[in-house]
Design an enzyme around this catalytic site. Sequence first.
Site, PDB file in Angstrom:
ATOM      1  N   ASP A  84      -3.531  21.767   0.311  1.00  0.00           N
ATOM      2  CA  ASP A  84      -3.614  21.553   1.755  1.00  0.00           C
ATOM      3  C   ASP A  84      -2.226  21.338   2.357  1.00  0.00           C
ATOM      4  O   ASP A  84      -1.338  20.777   1.728  1.00  0.00           O
ATOM      5  CB  ASP A  84      -4.495  20.328   2.033  1.00  0.00           C
ATOM      6  CG  ASP A  84      -4.901  20.225   3.487  1.00  0.00           C
ATOM      7  OD1 ASP A  84      -4.913  21.261   4.188  1.00  0.00           O
ATOM      8  OD2 ASP A  84      -5.188  19.099   3.941  1.00  0.00           O
ATOM      9  N   ASN A 127     -12.950  28.388   6.037  1.00  0.00           N
ATOM     10  CA  ASN A 127     -11.722  29.053   6.471  1.00  0.00           C
ATOM     11  C   ASN A 127     -11.987  30.366   7.215  1.00  0.00           C
ATOM     12  O   ASN A 127     -11.100  30.874   7.920  1.00  0.00           O
ATOM     13  CB  ASN A 127     -10.797  29.337   5.274  1.00  0.00           C
ATOM     14  CG  ASN A 127     -10.134  28.095   4.734  1.00  0.00           C
ATOM     15  OD1 ASN A 127      -9.759  28.035   3.559  1.00  0.00           O
ATOM     16  ND2 ASN A 127      -9.975  27.068   5.567  1.00  0.00           N
ATOM     17  N   ARG A 164     -10.098  13.503   1.968  1.00  0.00           N
ATOM     18  CA  ARG A 164     -11.368  14.224   2.052  1.00  0.00           C
ATOM     19  C   ARG A 164     -11.531  15.119   0.835  1.00  0.00           C
ATOM     20  O   ARG A 164     -10.558  15.600   0.258  1.00  0.00           O
ATOM     21  CB  ARG A 164     -11.421  15.112   3.311  1.00  0.00           C
ATOM     22  CG  ARG A 164     -11.495  14.376   4.620  1.00  0.00           C
ATOM     23  CD  ARG A 164     -11.821  15.359   5.748  1.00  0.00           C
ATOM     24  NE  ARG A 164     -10.819  16.406   5.875  1.00  0.00           N
ATOM     25  CZ  ARG A 164      -9.694  16.301   6.589  1.00  0.00           C
ATOM     26  NH1 ARG A 164      -9.419  15.178   7.233  1.00  0.00           N
ATOM     27  NH2 ARG A 164      -8.843  17.314   6.669  1.00  0.00           N
TER      28      ARG A 164
END
Length: 273
Positions: free
Chosen positions: A40, A88, A214
Site C-alpha cells: 500500500d 481496485n 486495515r
Amino acid sequence: MSDSVSSSSKVESKSSYDRRIQEELKKSGEIPKHIAIIMDGNGRWAKKRGLPRVAGHREGVKSVRDVVEACAQLGVKYLTLFAFSTENWKRPKHEIDTLMKLLIKTLRTETDKLHKNDIKLMAIGDIESLPVEVQRELKEAIEKTKNNKRMVLNLALSYSGRWEIIEAVKGIARDVKSGKIKVEEINDSLFASYLKTAGIPEPDLLIRTSGEFRISNFLLWQIAYTELYICDCLWPDFRRKHLYEAIRDYQKRERRFGMTSEQIKKKSFNGNA
C-alpha cells in the site's frame, strides 16, 4: 581505475553486510515459511513528489523485485503479494489501463529472472476478469516456472477475501448437491481445500505498508492466526531492510494459537525431547 576499484569494493561490502544480516536472522529465530504483503502507498508516494500515481506503481516494482530476492535468499517458501484487489476496479479507467500495461511489462521482464532463480509463479483471484493479454502473459509465466522449487511467488490479482470465501461455498454446495461430499464432512480443513490457496500453508506473517490498520479484504480465512506487522513506510520505499525489521519483530513474538504460554513451552519441550 581507482574509482572503479573503490566502487566495486563498496558493492561487495554491501553484499557482504546483507549476507551477514540474513545469517543473523536465520540464527536468531524462525524464518516465516509464508509471508503475505499488502503493498500500500504507491499513490501517496507519487503525490508527495508531485508525480502521477502510476509513477508510484512503477517504483513499487523495484520494491517487489528486492523483496522477492531477499525472501528467496532467507529461505521463505511462500510469498503472497496483494497486487490488485477487486475493489481496485473502481479506480479511474486510465489508472487501471496503465496498471495492466505495467503488469504485462513486469511479467515479460521478470519471468526469466524468476525461472533462473528457481522461483515458481502462481496467481489467485478472479483471473478471468483481467484483460486477455494479461491473462496470456500470466499463463505463460506460470507455465514456464511451474516446476521450480525454491520459493512460490503468489500474486493476488483481481482478488478479494470475501469473493474467495463465496466461491468456496459455491464449490462445496455443488459437491454436496452432487453427492460428492456429505454435509457432516464439512470442517476447517475441507473448507480450506476449496479456497484458491489450497495446498499453500496459511501466512505466518502479514506485512502492511503505509501505516494503515486495515486488512482490506485480503486472505480473510487464511490469516486467522497470522502475525500482523504494520509499517509506516510507503510501498515504493520498502526494501529488504524493512523486511528484515518485520521478521525481527515476528521472531520476538510467541505464537500461541489459542493455547497458554505454558502449553506452548511444554509442547516445544516434548517436540525437542
